[in-house]
Design a protein around this motif. Structure first.
Motif, PDB file in Angstrom:
ATOM      1  N   ARG A 158       1.647  -0.469  16.556  1.00  0.00           N
ATOM      2  CA  ARG A 158       0.489  -0.117  15.840  1.00  0.00           C
ATOM      3  C   ARG A 158       0.117   1.198  16.085  1.00  0.00           C
ATOM      4  O   ARG A 158      -0.824   1.854  15.092  1.00  0.00           O
ATOM      5  N   PHE A 196      -3.007   1.807  13.181  1.00  0.00           N
ATOM      6  CA  PHE A 196      -4.140   0.665  13.666  1.00  0.00           C
ATOM      7  C   PHE A 196      -4.872   1.068  15.099  1.00  0.00           C
ATOM      8  O   PHE A 196      -5.785   0.716  15.344  1.00  0.00           O
ATOM      9  N   PRO A 208      -5.211   8.186   9.345  1.00  0.00           N
ATOM     10  CA  PRO A 208      -5.510   6.606   9.044  1.00  0.00           C
ATOM     11  C   PRO A 208      -4.237   6.002   8.378  1.00  0.00           C
ATOM     12  O   PRO A 208      -3.580   6.573   7.841  1.00  0.00           O
ATOM     13  N   PRO A 209      -4.279   4.404   8.758  1.00  0.00           N
ATOM     14  CA  PRO A 209      -2.986   4.038   8.093  1.00  0.00           C
ATOM     15  C   PRO A 209      -2.727   4.165   6.615  1.00  0.00           C
ATOM     16  O   PRO A 209      -1.537   4.315   6.277  1.00  0.00           O
ATOM     17  N   ASP A 210      -3.810   4.354   5.888  1.00  0.00           N
ATOM     18  CA  ASP A 210      -3.638   4.484   4.293  1.00  0.00           C
ATOM     19  C   ASP A 210      -3.051   5.798   4.112  1.00  0.00           C
ATOM     20  O   ASP A 210      -2.756   5.828   3.048  1.00  0.00           O
ATOM     21  N   THR A 234       4.174   5.081   6.296  1.00  0.00           N
ATOM     22  CA  THR A 234       4.775   3.806   6.859  1.00  0.00           C
ATOM     23  C   THR A 234       4.366   2.786   6.296  1.00  0.00           C
ATOM     24  O   THR A 234       3.030   2.670   5.724  1.00  0.00           O
ATOM     25  N   ASN A 235       4.823   1.663   6.369  1.00  0.00           N
ATOM     26  CA  ASN A 235       4.457   0.286   6.119  1.00  0.00           C
ATOM     27  C   ASN A 235       4.924  -0.605   7.079  1.00  0.00           C
ATOM     28  O   ASN A 235       6.029  -0.402   7.683  1.00  0.00           O
ATOM     29  N   MET A 236       4.165  -1.820   7.034  1.00  0.00           N
ATOM     30  CA  MET A 236       4.270  -2.763   7.994  1.00  0.00           C
ATOM     31  C   MET A 236       4.778  -3.961   7.543  1.00  0.00           C
ATOM     32  O   MET A 236       4.010  -4.438   6.736  1.00  0.00           O
TER      33      MET A 236
END
Lengths: 360, 294
Positions: free
Chosen positions: A49, A54, A73-75, A79-81
């Protein structure tokens, strides 16, 4: 290939007093299938994470392909989860789910349609475009989650125990498929699992974690053959532990006194010192031989079979010996319980199959 | 005989269902359907004199209603006030529910109980306490005057539409909290994380994921607030003055002082139909709108 594609530099993550990840540093190669393995609560999911964005680390920094992503931030991360419960959006259909991440990439409509079509055929989900999450099986949902993440062509794909909810047969199939897929598209996979067999069978390299720290990081074969400590040896596969004391050193060998069995010359992989310190000898069940007759192997013990469990491709014997108080597990392909009269048997061990471990 | 009945009962699901439903069915029939039927039939009669009612069928009362500008404008005002109340309540309750559902980790129930605490006192008491807060010598006005910020009290606070909107919003907030909280709490947080992971900003994630998934709660809250506030007459009677009067106050007058039962009944029926239509339109458009967004 870039050997330090992902750099994890002194990463810690504390939740209150709990050190979920405790000063961890390592590197992941480009195009590698890398697994984080450990029991629940070991910090592997937190580490994943942190990579996804996250969570933000308490200290340390993360580099991906040379650029610092610690505070992104994640966006904003490449990377993708794939989530443990797949997290398929329930209010839109499969096609829209897969398209979801493409809108922000600035692609033309034709490109979007082509990419969705390609990725759905890659995960073998053609014809399911109109379905909703509630109309899919667990395996299909898993493929949608995979397609939705892969369609963005991320630099790294993060997978959080994606096979945990599937039944064994399907899991085995998906393991093979995931591995093939990863080879085909060449994207770096970081795979979190608590299933040691899964990690070993799929990965190029595995990091075994416990209590927020990396216990050992190496190829699956190394991990199994040369565990660095008791935790790894116990967690990966099955093993028998025998207590021993070190004696004199002899080049790359060391003499050890195995409790109640006598002195033996064993390869000293971990460079254990000779100062009569306590060590543990680990012997895998499948390296031992069980037979009716005495053998000429390095160690041969007489014992009584206390219990057997038949596993199909092999049988496990739980044997009690005079010399060792603990019951020894031996696995063998050839025998069942009936082969032994009154459960009397001989267990043989080769010194080469004993690995020495530091006692914690 | 008893044996036969017993075995019939054991096998028949409808029989079980109806016997369990019967207390509610009886109550609804006696307290709802019969009065409603009576009201509906009265709306087709004519008040001849103060005591006398002509029981022959006519639709003249409905024509009367639409010919009286006052009644039509009161109906429009009732709907307008309820709309504003519903909107403001949603706007204030939604963030609170969002916070409890996603950010409160422990004692979520305690938060909800504390938020609904004011609603443990009676409705009337709460309306009166708003009178104390909003009045010309009330808490707001006197503190503003004492602080030297005002020389004259603010008159629009009391006996006005504003007073009705403030009081109704506060009175019904608790009823909006629960459906909103339940629908938000049901949303799996990993869906929100997934949207962020797929490149959406926080705001976009809210529009595309959180809002559409909490839609059942939003529709529930709209209905729960809109329906009763349209017909509320206590608050407008006590705090509305002439400016804040609603149709329900007029209906009350028709059944009381004015003594025109048929026109009162027709007005009530029209309000009932209006509420039903508005409710259907609101639920339908809300649903369509969110589908469009996602």
């Amino acid at each position: 290939m870039n050997d330090s594609f992902i750099q994890i530099n002194g990463i810690s993550k504390h939740f209150g007093n709990v050190k979920a990840v405790d000063d961890v540093s390592f590197q992941i190669k480009e195009g590698e299938f890398f697994s984080l393995l450990g029991p629940s609560g070991c910090g592997k999911t937190t580490l994943l994470r942190l990579l996804a964005g996250f969570e933000y680390p308490t200290s340390g920094n993360l580099l991906l392909d040379g650029s610092d992503i610690t505070a992104l931030p994640p966006d904003k991360r490449p990377t993708n989860m794939v989530f443990q419960n797949y997290a398929i959006f329930p209010h839109i259909n499969v096609e829209k789910n897969v398209q979801f991440g493409l809108r922000k990439l600035g692609l033309t409509n034709d490109e979007i349609i082509k990419r969705v079509k390609d990725v759905l055929s890659l995960v073998k989900l053609e014809g399911y475009e109109e379905r909703y999450s509630s109309q899919l099986s667990g395996g299909q949902r898993q493929r949608v989650a995979l397609a939705r993440a892969l369609v963005r062509q991320p630099k790294v794909l993060l997978l959080d125990e994606p096979l945990g909810a599937l039944d064994k047969k399907l899991r085995d199939e998906m393991q093979l498929e995931l591995r093939t897929l990863q080879k085909e598209i060449g994207i770096t996979f970081v795979f979190v699992t608590h299933d040691q067999q899964e990690a070993i069978s799929m990965s190029d390299r595995v990091a075994v974690m416990s209590e927020g720290k990396i216990q050992q990081m190496s190829s699956p074969n190394e991990l199994y053959k040369n565990p660095q400590n008791i935790f790894v040896s116990d967690f990966i596969g099955e093993t028998n532990f025998l207590k021993a004391k070190t004696d004199s050193k002899d080049g790359e060998y060391i003499n050890v006194n195995i409790e109640d069995l006598g002195s033996f010359k064993i390869k000293n992989n971990l460079n254990i010192s000779e100062n009569a310190s306590d060590v543990i000898c680990s012997v895998r069940p499948e390296t031992m031989m069980i037979d009716k007759e005495k053998s000429d192997w390095d160690i041969c013990l007489e014992g009584i079979i206390k219990q057997t469990s038949y596993l199909g491709e092999m049988t496990k014997f739980y044997v009690e010996t005079k010399e060792i108080e603990k019951i020894i597990t031996v696995s063998s392909q050839y025998f069942d319980n009936q082969s032994f009269q009154d459960g009397k048997c001989f267990i043989s061990i080769n010194l080469n199959d004993i690995s020495l471990l530091n006692k914690k | 005989m008893l044996q036969v009945w017993k075995s019939f009962y054991a096998r028949s699901d409808p029989a079980k269902a109806y016997s369990l439903l019967s207390p509610a069915l009886i109550l609804v029939t006696l307290a709802m359907l019969i009065p409603l039927g009576l009201m509906l039939s009265f709306s087709f009669f004519t008040q001849v004199s103060f005591t006398e009612i002509d029981y022959s069928f006519t639709v003249q009362r409905y024509i009367d209603f639409f010919q009286k500008n006052l009644l039509v404008s009161l109906l429009i005002k009732s709907v307008k006030i309820s709309f504003i109340v519903t909107f403001v309540t949603l706007l204030t309750a939604y963030p609170v529910c969002y916070y409890i559902a996603f950010y409160v980790k422990k004692n979520k129930m305690l938060w909800l109980v504390l938020l609904t605490l004011p609603f443990w006192t009676s409705y009337l008491l709460r309306v009166f306490s708003w009178k104390i807060i909003l009045g010309t010598k009330g808490v707001i006005n006197s503190s503003l005057i004492n602080a030297g910020l005002l020389s004259e009290p603010l008159t629009f606070l009391m006996y006005s539409e504003t007073a009705v909107i403030i009081t109704l919003t506060h009175a019904w907030a608790a009823f909006a909290l629960l459906p909103l909280y339940v629908s938000l709490d049901k949303i799996d947080f990993s869906l929100i994380e997934a949207a962020r992971d797929l490149g959406l900003s926080r705001l976009e994630t809210f529009w595309k994921i959180t809002l559409p998934l909490s839609l059942p709660g939003i529709i529930g809250a709209i209905l729960i607030i809109f329906i009763p506030t349209v017909g509320d007459y206590v608050t407008p009677a006590l705090l509305g003055g002439t400016d804040g009067r609603m149709l329900s106050n007029m209906i009350q007058a028709y059944f009381g002082k004015v003594n025109n039962l048929p026109l009162g009944a027709a007005s009530a029926t029209i309000m009932l139909i209006t509420v039903a239509i508005v409710t259907m339109i609101v639920s339908y458009t809300t649903k369509k709108l969110t589908q469009r967004i996602s």
